[in-house]
Design an enzyme around this catalytic site. Structure first.
Site, short mmCIF file in Angstrom:
data_model
loop_
_atom_site.label_atom_id
_atom_site.label_comp_id
_atom_site.label_asym_id
_atom_site.label_seq_id
_atom_site.Cartn_x
_atom_site.Cartn_y
_atom_site.Cartn_z
CE LYS A 168 40.80 -87.23 -45.50
NZ LYS A 168 42.07 -86.22 -45.38
CG ASN A 201 40.09 -91.51 -44.82
OD1 ASN A 201 38.81 -91.69 -44.19
ND2 ASN A 201 40.86 -90.78 -44.10
CD GLU A 224 47.15 -91.43 -44.70
OE1 GLU A 224 46.92 -91.39 -45.74
OE2 GLU A 224 46.78 -91.16 -43.86
N GLY A 274 45.79 -83.78 -48.12
CA GLY A 274 44.72 -82.89 -48.20
C GLY A 274 45.41 -81.69 -48.64
CG HIS A 309 43.74 -90.31 -40.86
ND1 HIS A 309 44.03 -88.95 -40.93
CD2 HIS A 309 43.71 -90.64 -42.23
CE1 HIS A 309 43.67 -88.50 -42.38
NE2 HIS A 309 43.79 -89.63 -42.90
CD GLU A 353 42.07 -85.70 -41.93
OE1 GLU A 353 41.15 -86.39 -41.75
OE2 GLU A 353 42.67 -85.43 -42.86
CB SER A 413 48.18 -85.07 -52.24
OG SER A 413 47.68 -83.89 -51.32
C1 PEP Z 1 43.79 -89.60 -46.08
O1 PEP Z 1 42.66 -89.27 -45.96
O2 PEP Z 1 44.43 -90.55 -45.68
C2 PEP Z 1 44.38 -88.78 -47.13
C3 PEP Z 1 45.71 -89.07 -47.71
O3 PEP Z 1 43.81 -87.48 -47.96
P1 PEP Z 1 44.06 -86.88 -49.04
O4 PEP Z 1 44.23 -87.81 -50.40
O5 PEP Z 1 43.06 -85.95 -49.59
O6 PEP Z 1 45.43 -86.06 -49.14
#
Ligand code: PEP
Length: 251
Positions: A13, A11, A167, A173, A97, A99, A213
Site C-alpha cells: 500500500k 501489498n 478479499e 486491515g 483493490h 481501497e 488480515s
Molecule cells: C490487502 O491489502 O489486500 C490486505 C488484504 O490487507 P491486510 O492483509 O492488511 O488485511
C-alpha cells in the site's frame, strides 16, 4: 501438495520509501528459502518499483504494481501507464483493490479497462473482488462476487493470465480474517464460475488468492484449503519476519 503453484504476494500500500524498500527486499532475498512450489511477489508503491528492480532482477522475487492507468500516455496528471511498468520489470498489477474502489471510486467498468491494459503489456492482472460486511450479512456474497466478475471480465480475452484475489472488504486491515472455510466456500464459487463461463481447464488452472488480515498465525490453516492457491497480504507483508513466515507456510 498443492495442485497449482502458490503465489504469496505482499501489498505494501502507501508504505516504505525507496530506501526502506531497497533495505527490505535486500534482506528478503538474503533470507528467502528456495521453493519450487511457490512464487513470491512484492507490490511496493510506484516510487520504489524502479529502485528495487535492480536488486530483484536475478532473484526469485517478482515485482508487482498496485495500480495502473488504462491509457498508454498523454494528459493524465498523476497516472502511470502499463508501458512504463512493463519497461522496469513489473510482472503483476493489482487491479480493483477495495481501497481503490472505495476511496478512489473505481468501478468495475474502469477495472475492466485496466485488466485489459495489463494483459496488453504482457503482465498479469490480480483482480480483487469481495463483499462488504453488510452484503455478507444480507446473504449477498455470491451475488456480489458474480456481479464483479461478470462486469470486470467483459470482453476480456487474457483469461489465462488472470489471477483472482478474493478479499472480503470486512477482513482487510481489520485483524478479522475470514475463517478458512468461509474463504474456501467463496473460492469454490469462483472456480465454479470460471468452469461454467469459460472451461474446466481454465477453472482448474486459475490461481485464486485469499486476502484479508492474513498473518503468520492463520496462514497455515488458510493454505490447507484445496482452493486457496495463495494470499495477498497487506499489513503482515511489511515486516520481514512475518512475511518470511507467511511465505514459508506449511500445509
Ligand atoms: C490487502 O491489502 O489486500 C490486505 C488484504 O490487507 P491486510 O492483509 O492488511 O488485511
Amino acid at each position: 501438495m498443492k495442485k497449482r503453484k502458490s503465489l504469496i504476494a505482499g501489498n505494501w500500500k502507501m508504505n516504505k520509501t525507496p530506501k526502506e524498500s531497497i533495505d527490505f527486499v535486500t534482506q528478503l532475498v538474503k533470507n528467502l528459502k528456495k521453493y519450487d512450489d511457490r512464487e513470491v511477489l512484492v507490490c511496493p508503491p510506484f516510487t520504489s518499483l524502479f529502485p528495487i528492480s535492480n536488486i530483484l532482477e536475478n532473484s526469485p522475487v517478482k515485482i508487482g504494481a498496485q495500480n495502473l492507468y488504462f491509457e498508454d500516455e498523454g494528459a493524465f496528471t498523476g497516472e502511470v501507464s502499463g508501458k512504463m511498468l512493463k519497461e522496469i520489470g513489473v510482472e503483476y498489477v493489482i487491479c480493483g483493490h477495495s481501497e481503490r474502489r472505495n476511496i478512489f471510486g473505481e468501478t468495475d467498468e474502469i477495472i475492466n479497462k485496466k485488466i485489459k491494459k495489463v494483459v496488453e503489456y504482457k503482465m498479469k492482472p490480480i483482480l480483487c473482488i469481495g463483499e462488504k460486511l453488510e452484503e455478507r450479512e444480507k446473504g449477498e456474497t455470491f451475488k456480489v462476487i458474480e456481479n464483479q466478475l461478470k462486469k470486470s471480465l467483459e470482453n476480456f480475452d487474457g483469461i489465462e493470465k488472470l489471477v483472482i484475489a478474493y478479499e472480503p472488504v470486512w477482513a482487510i486491515g481489520t485483524g478479522k480474517n475470514a475463517t478458512p472455510s468461509q474463504a474456501e466456500e467463496v473460492h469454490i464459487f469462483i472456480r465454479e464460475y470460471f468452469k461454467k463461463h469459460y472451461s474446466e481447464e481454465i477453472s482448474e488452472n486459475l490461481i485464486i488468492l485469499y486476502g484479508g488480515s492474513v498473518n503468520p498465525n492463520n496462514i497455515d490453516s488458510l493454505m490447507a484449503e484445496k482452493n486457496i492457491d495463495g494470499v495477498l497480504v497487506g499489513g503482515a507483508s511489511l515486516k520481514l519476519d512475518s512475511f518470511l513466515r507467511i511465505i514459508d507456510f506449511q500445509e
